[in-house]
Motif scaffolding. Sequence first.
Motif, PDB file in Angstrom:
ATOM      1  N   MET A 127      10.028 -65.758 -56.290  1.00  0.00           N
ATOM      2  CA  MET A 127      11.228 -66.574 -56.251  1.00  0.00           C
ATOM      3  C   MET A 127      12.177 -66.117 -57.353  1.00  0.00           C
ATOM      4  O   MET A 127      11.736 -65.620 -58.386  1.00  0.00           O
ATOM      5  CB  MET A 127      10.866 -68.049 -56.350  1.00  0.00           C
ATOM      6  CG  MET A 127      10.394 -68.539 -57.701  1.00  0.00           C
ATOM      7  SD  MET A 127       9.852 -70.256 -57.726  1.00  0.00           S
ATOM      8  CE  MET A 127       8.311 -70.115 -56.879  1.00  0.00           C
ATOM      9  N   ARG A 128      13.447 -66.332 -57.126  1.00  0.00           N
ATOM     10  CA  ARG A 128      14.457 -65.977 -58.121  1.00  0.00           C
ATOM     11  C   ARG A 128      14.607 -67.105 -59.129  1.00  0.00           C
ATOM     12  O   ARG A 128      14.111 -68.215 -58.940  1.00  0.00           O
ATOM     13  CB  ARG A 128      15.787 -65.697 -57.430  1.00  0.00           C
ATOM     14  CG  ARG A 128      15.752 -64.425 -56.624  1.00  0.00           C
ATOM     15  CD  ARG A 128      17.111 -64.115 -56.056  1.00  0.00           C
ATOM     16  NE  ARG A 128      17.062 -62.888 -55.291  1.00  0.00           N
ATOM     17  CZ  ARG A 128      17.962 -62.544 -54.407  1.00  0.00           C
ATOM     18  NH1 ARG A 128      18.996 -63.326 -54.178  1.00  0.00           N
ATOM     19  NH2 ARG A 128      17.841 -61.416 -53.756  1.00  0.00           N
ATOM     20  N   GLU A 144      15.783 -70.548 -57.923  1.00  0.00           N
ATOM     21  CA  GLU A 144      14.741 -71.264 -57.192  1.00  0.00           C
ATOM     22  C   GLU A 144      13.710 -71.842 -58.153  1.00  0.00           C
ATOM     23  O   GLU A 144      13.267 -72.982 -57.982  1.00  0.00           O
ATOM     24  CB  GLU A 144      14.052 -70.336 -56.196  1.00  0.00           C
ATOM     25  CG  GLU A 144      14.964 -69.831 -55.086  1.00  0.00           C
ATOM     26  CD  GLU A 144      14.318 -68.710 -54.299  1.00  0.00           C
ATOM     27  OE1 GLU A 144      13.990 -68.928 -53.118  1.00  0.00           O
ATOM     28  OE2 GLU A 144      14.131 -67.619 -54.885  1.00  0.00           O
ATOM     29  N   LEU A 145      13.334 -71.050 -59.141  1.00  0.00           N
ATOM     30  CA  LEU A 145      12.380 -71.514 -60.147  1.00  0.00           C
ATOM     31  C   LEU A 145      12.937 -72.724 -60.889  1.00  0.00           C
ATOM     32  O   LEU A 145      12.224 -73.702 -61.129  1.00  0.00           O
ATOM     33  CB  LEU A 145      12.043 -70.386 -61.129  1.00  0.00           C
ATOM     34  CG  LEU A 145      11.036 -70.710 -62.221  1.00  0.00           C
ATOM     35  CD1 LEU A 145       9.680 -71.069 -61.629  1.00  0.00           C
ATOM     36  CD2 LEU A 145      10.908 -69.534 -63.184  1.00  0.00           C
ATOM     37  N   VAL A 185      12.714 -75.751 -58.536  1.00  0.00           N
ATOM     38  CA  VAL A 185      11.334 -76.201 -58.316  1.00  0.00           C
ATOM     39  C   VAL A 185      10.778 -76.918 -59.546  1.00  0.00           C
ATOM     40  O   VAL A 185      10.059 -77.909 -59.426  1.00  0.00           O
ATOM     41  CB  VAL A 185      10.431 -75.003 -57.943  1.00  0.00           C
ATOM     42  CG1 VAL A 185       8.960 -75.358 -58.018  1.00  0.00           C
ATOM     43  CG2 VAL A 185      10.779 -74.494 -56.560  1.00  0.00           C
ATOM     44  N   THR A 191      18.287 -72.683 -65.849  1.00  0.00           N
ATOM     45  CA  THR A 191      18.136 -71.235 -65.957  1.00  0.00           C
ATOM     46  C   THR A 191      18.279 -70.730 -67.389  1.00  0.00           C
ATOM     47  O   THR A 191      17.596 -69.789 -67.776  1.00  0.00           O
ATOM     48  CB  THR A 191      19.145 -70.508 -65.051  1.00  0.00           C
ATOM     49  OG1 THR A 191      20.465 -70.913 -65.396  1.00  0.00           O
ATOM     50  CG2 THR A 191      18.873 -70.810 -63.589  1.00  0.00           C
ATOM     51  N   GLU A 210      13.815 -57.202 -59.280  1.00  0.00           N
ATOM     52  CA  GLU A 210      14.053 -56.647 -57.955  1.00  0.00           C
ATOM     53  C   GLU A 210      14.963 -55.440 -58.098  1.00  0.00           C
ATOM     54  O   GLU A 210      15.526 -55.192 -59.176  1.00  0.00           O
ATOM     55  CB  GLU A 210      14.682 -57.713 -57.058  1.00  0.00           C
ATOM     56  CG  GLU A 210      13.779 -58.913 -56.824  1.00  0.00           C
ATOM     57  CD  GLU A 210      14.439 -60.016 -56.014  1.00  0.00           C
ATOM     58  OE1 GLU A 210      15.614 -59.864 -55.619  1.00  0.00           O
ATOM     59  OE2 GLU A 210      13.771 -61.042 -55.783  1.00  0.00           O
ATOM     60  N   HIS A 217      12.333 -61.870 -60.697  1.00  0.00           N
ATOM     61  CA  HIS A 217      11.459 -62.388 -59.646  1.00  0.00           C
ATOM     62  C   HIS A 217      10.255 -63.043 -60.311  1.00  0.00           C
ATOM     63  O   HIS A 217       9.577 -62.430 -61.134  1.00  0.00           O
ATOM     64  CB  HIS A 217      11.012 -61.264 -58.700  1.00  0.00           C
ATOM     65  CG  HIS A 217      10.122 -61.764 -57.614  1.00  0.00           C
ATOM     66  ND1 HIS A 217      10.607 -62.422 -56.500  1.00  0.00           N
ATOM     67  CD2 HIS A 217       8.778 -61.733 -57.475  1.00  0.00           C
ATOM     68  CE1 HIS A 217       9.599 -62.767 -55.734  1.00  0.00           C
ATOM     69  NE2 HIS A 217       8.472 -62.358 -56.300  1.00  0.00           N
ATOM     70  N   TYR A 218      10.008 -64.305 -59.968  1.00  0.00           N
ATOM     71  CA  TYR A 218       8.920 -65.083 -60.556  1.00  0.00           C
ATOM     72  C   TYR A 218       7.886 -65.424 -59.496  1.00  0.00           C
ATOM     73  O   TYR A 218       8.213 -65.592 -58.323  1.00  0.00           O
ATOM     74  CB  TYR A 218       9.464 -66.377 -61.173  1.00  0.00           C
ATOM     75  CG  TYR A 218      10.438 -66.138 -62.288  1.00  0.00           C
ATOM     76  CD1 TYR A 218       9.994 -65.948 -63.591  1.00  0.00           C
ATOM     77  CD2 TYR A 218      11.806 -66.107 -62.044  1.00  0.00           C
ATOM     78  CE1 TYR A 218      10.898 -65.735 -64.625  1.00  0.00           C
ATOM     79  CE2 TYR A 218      12.714 -65.895 -63.079  1.00  0.00           C
ATOM     80  CZ  TYR A 218      12.244 -65.710 -64.355  1.00  0.00           C
ATOM     81  OH  TYR A 218      13.137 -65.498 -65.385  1.00  0.00           O
ATOM     82  N   ASP A 219       6.635 -65.577 -59.931  1.00  0.00           N
ATOM     83  CA  ASP A 219       5.568 -65.938 -59.009  1.00  0.00           C
ATOM     84  C   ASP A 219       5.109 -67.374 -59.252  1.00  0.00           C
ATOM     85  O   ASP A 219       5.614 -68.063 -60.129  1.00  0.00           O
ATOM     86  CB  ASP A 219       4.393 -64.960 -59.134  1.00  0.00           C
ATOM     87  CG  ASP A 219       3.814 -64.895 -60.542  1.00  0.00           C
ATOM     88  OD1 ASP A 219       4.086 -65.796 -61.367  1.00  0.00           O
ATOM     89  OD2 ASP A 219       3.077 -63.936 -60.829  1.00  0.00           O
ATOM     90  N   GLU A 220       4.151 -67.817 -58.473  1.00  0.00           N
ATOM     91  CA  GLU A 220       3.650 -69.192 -58.574  1.00  0.00           C
ATOM     92  C   GLU A 220       2.991 -69.458 -59.927  1.00  0.00           C
ATOM     93  O   GLU A 220       2.984 -70.592 -60.401  1.00  0.00           O
ATOM     94  CB  GLU A 220       2.675 -69.488 -57.437  1.00  0.00           C
ATOM     95  CG  GLU A 220       3.347 -69.677 -56.096  1.00  0.00           C
ATOM     96  CD  GLU A 220       4.337 -70.828 -56.072  1.00  0.00           C
ATOM     97  OE1 GLU A 220       4.032 -71.908 -56.619  1.00  0.00           O
ATOM     98  OE2 GLU A 220       5.426 -70.643 -55.510  1.00  0.00           O
ATOM     99  N   VAL A 246       5.407 -71.004 -62.230  1.00  0.00           N
ATOM    100  CA  VAL A 246       5.619 -72.433 -61.967  1.00  0.00           C
ATOM    101  C   VAL A 246       4.554 -73.233 -62.711  1.00  0.00           C
ATOM    102  O   VAL A 246       4.860 -74.210 -63.405  1.00  0.00           O
ATOM    103  CB  VAL A 246       5.585 -72.743 -60.452  1.00  0.00           C
ATOM    104  CG1 VAL A 246       5.620 -74.245 -60.206  1.00  0.00           C
ATOM    105  CG2 VAL A 246       6.731 -72.049 -59.737  1.00  0.00           C
TER     106      VAL A 246
END
Length: 132
Positions: free
Chosen positions: A1-2, A5-6, A9, A14, A32, A38-41, A44
């Motif tokens: 996710m960008r 989005e992070l 969520v 930012t 990217e 780009h972030y992963d779960e 989160v």
Amino acid sequence: MRIGELALVTGVNTQTLRFYERRGLLPCASREANGYRHYDEATVSRLQFIRASQAAGLTLTEISSILALRQVGEVPCEHVITLLTGKLQDVHTRQRELALLETELQHLIEVSQDLDPADCTAGAVCQIIPHP
């Protein structure tokens, strides 16, 4: 996710996300081809941990120390207990200080009820708050 989005969520804006990354609280995001982060779960989950830790009164430096222990493969539970115990002691100290302040404020308010504003001298700022 960008990053946007992070932020959505996790409820972390930012600018704060970028700050956490600079401070090392978040690992550097992969980029990217267009340069977007780009972030992963896992990010989160880490942010949720950071937010919960802050809610428990831990500073970013303290949170960083917990993350550092985890990063080198140690289980940070004992360290966390030590930090939380210290926070609880701080809370108890602050509660005692606030109780004393409450007593002092109540006293000043009670004393002020018997004061006559006409008795204030030009050289005094306010007769309610005594000063030498």
